[in-house]
Design an enzyme around this catalytic site. Structure first.
Site, PDB file in Angstrom:
ATOM      1  N   LEU A  20     -48.549  -5.536 -62.596  1.00 50.85           N
ATOM      2  CA  LEU A  20     -46.661  -4.680 -62.508  1.00 50.85           C
ATOM      3  C   LEU A  20     -45.674  -5.986 -61.982  1.00 50.85           C
ATOM      4  CD1 LEU A  20     -45.011  -2.420 -61.821  1.00 50.85           C
ATOM      5  CD2 LEU A  20     -44.799  -2.192 -60.107  1.00 50.85           C
TER       6      LEU A  20
ATOM      7  N   ASP B  13     -29.112   4.375 -55.464  1.00 53.12           N
ATOM      8  CA  ASP B  13     -27.525   5.110 -54.940  1.00 53.12           C
ATOM      9  C   ASP B  13     -28.175   6.443 -54.565  1.00 53.12           C
ATOM     10  OD1 ASP B  13     -24.825   4.840 -54.567  1.00 53.12           O
ATOM     11  OD2 ASP B  13     -24.330   5.288 -56.302  1.00 53.12           O
TER      12      ASP B  13
ATOM     13  N   HIS C  42     -30.282   3.842 -45.712  1.00 48.71           N
ATOM     14  CA  HIS C  42     -31.088   2.279 -46.502  1.00 48.71           C
ATOM     15  C   HIS C  42     -32.599   2.431 -45.873  1.00 48.71           C
ATOM     16  CE1 HIS C  42     -27.052   1.777 -48.229  1.00 48.71           C
ATOM     17  NE2 HIS C  42     -26.736   1.185 -46.884  1.00 48.71           N
TER      18      HIS C  42
HETATM   19  C1  IPE Z   1     -24.826   0.334 -57.198  1.00 47.78           C
HETATM   20  O1  IPE Z   1     -24.240   0.841 -56.389  1.00 47.78           O
HETATM   21  C2  IPE Z   1     -25.426  -1.384 -56.579  1.00 47.78           C
HETATM   22  C3  IPE Z   1     -26.357  -0.564 -56.028  1.00 47.78           C
HETATM   23  C4  IPE Z   1     -27.909   0.029 -56.343  1.00 47.78           C
HETATM   24  C5  IPE Z   1     -27.693  -1.648 -55.603  1.00 47.78           C
HETATM   25  P1  IPE Z   1     -22.817   0.566 -55.782  1.00 47.78           P
HETATM   26  O2  IPE Z   1     -22.964   2.000 -54.849  1.00 47.78           O
HETATM   27  O3  IPE Z   1     -22.594   0.079 -55.180  1.00 47.78           O
HETATM   28  O4  IPE Z   1     -21.870   1.279 -56.857  1.00 47.78           O
HETATM   29  P2  IPE Z   1     -20.631   2.088 -57.293  1.00 47.78           P
HETATM   30  O5  IPE Z   1     -19.769   1.307 -56.137  1.00 47.78           O
HETATM   31  O6  IPE Z   1     -20.715   3.304 -56.537  1.00 47.78           O
HETATM   32  O7  IPE Z   1     -19.979   1.412 -58.434  1.00 47.78           O
HETATM   33  C1  IPE Z   2     -27.271   2.076 -52.540  1.00 44.29           C
HETATM   34  O1  IPE Z   2     -27.233   3.496 -51.748  1.00 44.29           O
HETATM   35  C2  IPE Z   2     -27.652   1.234 -51.401  1.00 44.29           C
HETATM   36  C3  IPE Z   2     -26.949  -0.011 -51.784  1.00 44.29           C
HETATM   37  C4  IPE Z   2     -25.864  -0.012 -53.165  1.00 44.29           C
HETATM   38  C5  IPE Z   2     -27.204  -1.538 -50.677  1.00 44.29           C
HETATM   39  P1  IPE Z   2     -25.273   3.261 -50.829  1.00 44.29           P
HETATM   40  O2  IPE Z   2     -24.819   2.615 -50.049  1.00 44.29           O
HETATM   41  O3  IPE Z   2     -24.102   2.643 -52.379  1.00 44.29           O
HETATM   42  O4  IPE Z   2     -24.487   5.304 -51.224  1.00 44.29           O
HETATM   43  P2  IPE Z   2     -23.875   6.034 -51.090  1.00 44.29           P
HETATM   44  O5  IPE Z   2     -23.152   5.601 -52.472  1.00 44.29           O
HETATM   45  O6  IPE Z   2     -22.520   5.227 -50.744  1.00 44.29           O
HETATM   46  O7  IPE Z   2     -23.894   7.199 -50.952  1.00 44.29           O
HETATM   47 MG    MG Z   3     -23.644   3.680 -53.821  1.00 47.43          MG
END
Ligand code: IPE
Ligand code: IPE
Ligand code: MG
Length: 258
Positions: free
Chosen positions: A136, A25, A42
């Site tokens: 792995l 995240d 990303h």
């Molecule tokens: C969790 O991250 C899902 C992934 C990393 C793929 P999100 O950014 O979607 O989670 P929330 O919405 O903050 O809980």
């Molecule tokens: C996690 O990073 C990747 C996915 C959920 C696909 P985020 O896109 O949720 O990044 P933040 O949380 O908005 O910074």
């Molecule tokens: Mg996020």
């Protein structure tokens, strides 16, 4: 069969976690902070995946599970979702030779029927090609949700019970359900890591995290690297995994090995 349940028996605790599960995240915030579009985060996140996979191999981690796209991530703007899909395709195409060459078995879990046929085909090819690798096991969770997983397992278990006849007393039991979970091939995670500062599970592996050690770091996923992984492992090594027992019992039975 890798099935091992932390609630049915006390699992062995190794110094290096056998299975690490990561919620990757903070990509969007990493990019926003640099005045870049979220999708740039990303794209950089893929680099962090590469270094984390390499670091896990070097440390002797046997299973690495990465949360790439949750069943709730469809709620994001359409352009961001389609960027993530394209990124998934290009990363798969680009990395498969290297993954295979390094002895990595790739698995993808989640409700893949929601994806483009091109993605499903690539996933099938990559899984088949790497199926015999043992160094792995890298699992990518895509359109994955912990509730979806438990539900689909319960449905399949019920179907099986329906075709095989009557259940006996005490059934269905934990082992029967766990056998149908999408990661039945892996032991439960020893260590859960979430980057990006939030302290929540966000519908990741709900069943399997029953006794997993949780580790949260403010580091945004694109900045996560081997040193950050080592910090998480170091924190894990300081934990006393009691699995319901007392501390004295745990110390007596601790077969911690390197
Ligand atoms: C969790 O991250 C899902 C992934 C990393 C793929 P999100 O950014 O979607 O989670 P929330 O919405 O903050 O809980
Ligand atoms: C996690 O990073 C990747 C996915 C959920 C696909 P985020 O896109 O949720 O990044 P933040 O949380 O908005 O910074
Ligand atoms: Mg996020």
């Amino acid at each position: 069969m890798a099935y091992s349940s932390s609630t049915l028996a006390v699992p062995e605790t190794l110094a290096v976690p056998r299975h690490i599960a990561i919620v990757m995240d903070g990509n969007g915030r990493w990019a926003t902070r640099r005045k870049l579009p979220r999708v740039a985060g990303h794209a950089r996140g893929v680099e962090a995946v590469r270094s984390t996979v390499e670091a896990c191999m070097r440390r002797g981690v046997e299973y690495l599970t990465l949360f790439a796209f949750s069943s709730e991530n469809w709620r994001r703007p359409g352009e961001e979702v389609s960027f993530l899909m394209k990124l998934f395709i290009s990363a798969l195409e680009r990395e498969i030779d290297k993954l295979d060459g390094n002895g990595i078995r790739l698995r993808v879990i989640g409700a893949l029927e929601a994806f483009d046929p091109r993605i499903r085909e690539l996933v099938q090819e990559a899984e088949a090609r790497t199926a015999g690798n043992t160094r792995l096991t890298l699992t990518i969770a895509a359109n994955y949700g912990g509730r979806w997983d438990i539900l689909q397992a319960a449905r399949r278990m019920a179907l099986e019970a329906g075709t095989q006849g009557l259940l006996i007393e005490g059934e269905p039991n934990e082992e029967m359900l766990a056998r149908h979970l999408s990661m039945a091939y892996a032991p439960e995670p020893d260590l859960f890591v979430r980057t990006g500062g939030e302290q929540r599970i966000s519908n990741f592996l709900l069943w399997q995290l029953a006794y997993t050690e949780l580790y949260f770091t403010d580091t945004y996923w694109p900045d996560f690297d081997a040193a950050a992984l080592d910090e998480a492992i170091a924190s894990y090594q300081l934990r006393e995994r009691r699995f319901g027992r007392t501390s004295a019992q745990t110390k007596k039975n601790s077969g911690k090995t390197r």
